[in-house]
Design an enzyme around this catalytic site. Structure first.
Site, short mmCIF file in Angstrom:
data_model
loop_
_atom_site.label_atom_id
_atom_site.label_comp_id
_atom_site.label_asym_id
_atom_site.label_seq_id
_atom_site.Cartn_x
_atom_site.Cartn_y
_atom_site.Cartn_z
N GLU A 131 -6.99 55.60 47.92
CA GLU A 131 -8.11 56.30 48.55
C GLU A 131 -8.82 55.35 49.50
O GLU A 131 -8.62 54.13 49.43
CB GLU A 131 -9.07 56.83 47.48
CG GLU A 131 -8.44 57.84 46.55
CD GLU A 131 -9.44 58.43 45.55
OE1 GLU A 131 -10.63 58.07 45.61
OE2 GLU A 131 -9.01 59.24 44.72
N ALA A 134 -10.47 53.03 47.29
CA ALA A 134 -9.74 52.69 46.06
C ALA A 134 -8.27 52.51 46.38
O ALA A 134 -7.48 53.43 46.24
CB ALA A 134 -9.94 53.77 45.00
N TRP A 162 -3.11 56.51 52.96
CA TRP A 162 -1.88 55.71 52.93
C TRP A 162 -0.74 56.42 52.18
O TRP A 162 0.07 55.78 51.51
CB TRP A 162 -2.11 54.32 52.31
CG TRP A 162 -3.26 53.58 52.88
CD1 TRP A 162 -4.35 53.12 52.22
CD2 TRP A 162 -3.46 53.21 54.26
NE1 TRP A 162 -5.21 52.49 53.07
CE2 TRP A 162 -4.70 52.53 54.33
CE3 TRP A 162 -2.72 53.39 55.43
CZ2 TRP A 162 -5.20 52.03 55.53
CZ3 TRP A 162 -3.22 52.90 56.62
CH2 TRP A 162 -4.44 52.22 56.65
N GLN A 303 19.55 20.02 63.89
CA GLN A 303 19.04 20.08 62.52
C GLN A 303 17.80 20.96 62.41
O GLN A 303 17.61 21.64 61.39
CB GLN A 303 18.69 18.68 62.01
CG GLN A 303 19.88 17.93 61.45
CD GLN A 303 19.45 16.67 60.70
OE1 GLN A 303 18.27 16.30 60.69
NE2 GLN A 303 20.41 16.01 60.06
N GLU A 388 2.06 49.16 47.57
CA GLU A 388 2.44 49.16 46.14
C GLU A 388 2.02 47.88 45.43
O GLU A 388 2.74 47.33 44.60
CB GLU A 388 3.94 49.43 45.98
CG GLU A 388 4.32 50.83 46.47
CD GLU A 388 5.68 51.24 46.00
OE1 GLU A 388 5.97 51.10 44.81
OE2 GLU A 388 6.45 51.73 46.84
N GLY A 389 0.82 47.44 45.76
CA GLY A 389 0.27 46.23 45.16
C GLY A 389 0.40 45.05 46.09
O GLY A 389 1.50 44.59 46.36
N SER A 391 0.15 41.18 47.64
CA SER A 391 0.58 39.92 47.04
C SER A 391 -0.51 39.34 46.15
O SER A 391 -0.22 38.72 45.11
CB SER A 391 0.96 38.91 48.13
OG SER A 391 2.19 39.27 48.73
#
Length: 404
Positions: A131, A134, A162, A303, A388-389, A391
């Site tokens: 939300e 939230a 979302w 390198q 989805e959460g 980091s």
């Protein structure tokens, strides 16, 4: 239960190669176009449905793979093709997981097939949890569901944001507050059937990445759904709320939240998505480094470039191993006592951001242009550390597991 192994069996290899072919031949050639259009790629979803990739049967077969590797393998290959298109193809799965995690057998059999439709008339579904106030803080959710006992209906009011496929979905799964005093423990999930009055699409978001995936607000205004649309049923809800109240008084163990149960089940899959995007960018950078000649030799002989590619390959393999371990544990019924699901999602997400950024650096100015796909992959990768959460949330989950 299948024993853990790092070797795919012949059936899994065939599925992997089949998906890789679809990703290479159908998704990749269309990726730039749908990224620019910022629209749901219905023709590609329909093609996936005709081939059997976008279907309940396919995802059920991968979900019930006894090794646990079916879903992460499928996610990696599709997101190797293109993250935005892939999310349009697999986005329905989050809503399906919401029903599988919380619904009765009858609800699963009734609603999950309607989420996909069929090859001639494809449908999508949406899982609506976040939300405006939230997102990670699910305890602040305001969308309410009030039971009208006389009509055996639930009345939903609020705004979700979302939501992948929000507003264009055939079936919406909505998480709402049924008992505000219990905070996140007072939530429940509801099916909103197709064409239910009061549900509408709000703002459609124009995003930094995964542009081919539709993301929007979902507005619920006096949305009435039948009592049987409460996932799990009212008897189970009443029992869960009663236990939550008792444990709140006694200060006992927490009761699982409906939305979090869905996210816990999907975290390794999101990690696999991130691995797919990272691998795609790495392969572009590796090929470029082998063929790009500067100062009389391919740049991979320097390198500074070679060591970057070595780190990228190592990080991708490490991320995949974490994802596979968590996926196997979930299938084997082993609890994530050290937050292994969050570990896999956290590390793979961060690797995707790092590797896609390094790919741009290796390609130099070319990497910064839309002529090469790594700039799109870098934009797409940013979402993995957020949805989805975040980091930060994954680190919180892991640290709490360590502190027990």
């Amino acid at each position: 239960m299948g024993e853990f192994t790092l070797e795919l069996n012949e059936d899994q290899k065939q599925v992997r190669d089949w998906l890789h072919g679809f990703a290479a031949d159908v998704m990749r050639p269309a990726a730039a176009e749908w990224d620019e259009r910022e629209e749901t790629p219905w023709p590609i979803i329909q093609e996936a449905a005709k081939l059997g990739i976008y279907s309940l049967d396919f995802y059920a077969q991968q979900f019930f793979d006894p090794t646990g590797l079916g879903i992460p393998m499928a996610m990696e290959e599709l997101f190797w093709g293109d993250a935005g298109i892939a999310l349009s193809i697999v986005g329905t799965g989050l809503a399906a997981v919401g029903v599988l995690a919380n619904g009765t057998e009858e609800q699963i059999g009734t609603w999950v097939p309607q989420m996909y439709g069929d090859a001639d008339d494809v449908k999508v579904a949406a899982f609506c949890s976040s939300e405006p106030d939230a997102g990670s803080d699910v305890a602040s959710m305001r969308t309410r569901a009030v039971y009208d006992e006389a009509k055996d209906e639930w009345v939903l009011n609020g705004t979700k944001t979302w939501a992948t496929n929000g507003g264009i979905a055939n079936v919406h799964v909505v998480v709402a507050v049924v008992d505000p005093e219990l905070g996140s423990k007072g939530h429940a999930s509801f099916i909103v059937p197709p064409n239910t009055p009061g549900l509408s699409q709000g703002q459609k978001f124009q995003k930094h990445g995964i542009r081919a995936s539709h993301t929007a607000e979902v507005v619920l205004e006096d949305v009435r759904v039948p009592g049987h649309c409460l996932l799990g049923g009212k008897e189970k809800l009443d029992d869960r709320l009663a236990r939550a109240r008792e444990k709140a008084k006694a200060g006992g163990e927490r009761v699982k939240n409906a939305a979090m149960a869905t996210f816990e089940a999907s975290r390794p899959a999101v990690g696999a998505m991130a691995v797919g995007t990272a691998r795609a960018a790495y392969e572009v950078a590796l090929d470029y480094a082998k063929t790009r000649v500067q100062f009389g030799r391919p740049i991979i002989e320097n390198q500074g470039v070679a060591f970057q590619l070595a780190d990228m390959a190592t990080q991708i393999d490490a991320a995949r191993l974490l994802v596979w371990r968590a996926s196997w544990m979930a299938t084997a019924g082993k609890p994530f006592t050290a937050a292994e699901g969050s570990m896999s999602k956290l590390y793979a997400s961060e690797v995707a951001k790092t590797v896609t950024g390094q790919a741009i650096q290796i390609l130099g100015g070319n990497g910064y242009t839309r002529e090469y796909p790594v700039e799109r992959m870098h934009r797409d990768a940013a979402i993995y550390t957020i949805f989805e959460g975040t980091s930060e949330i994954q680190r919180m989950v892991i640290s709490r597991a360590l502190a027990k």
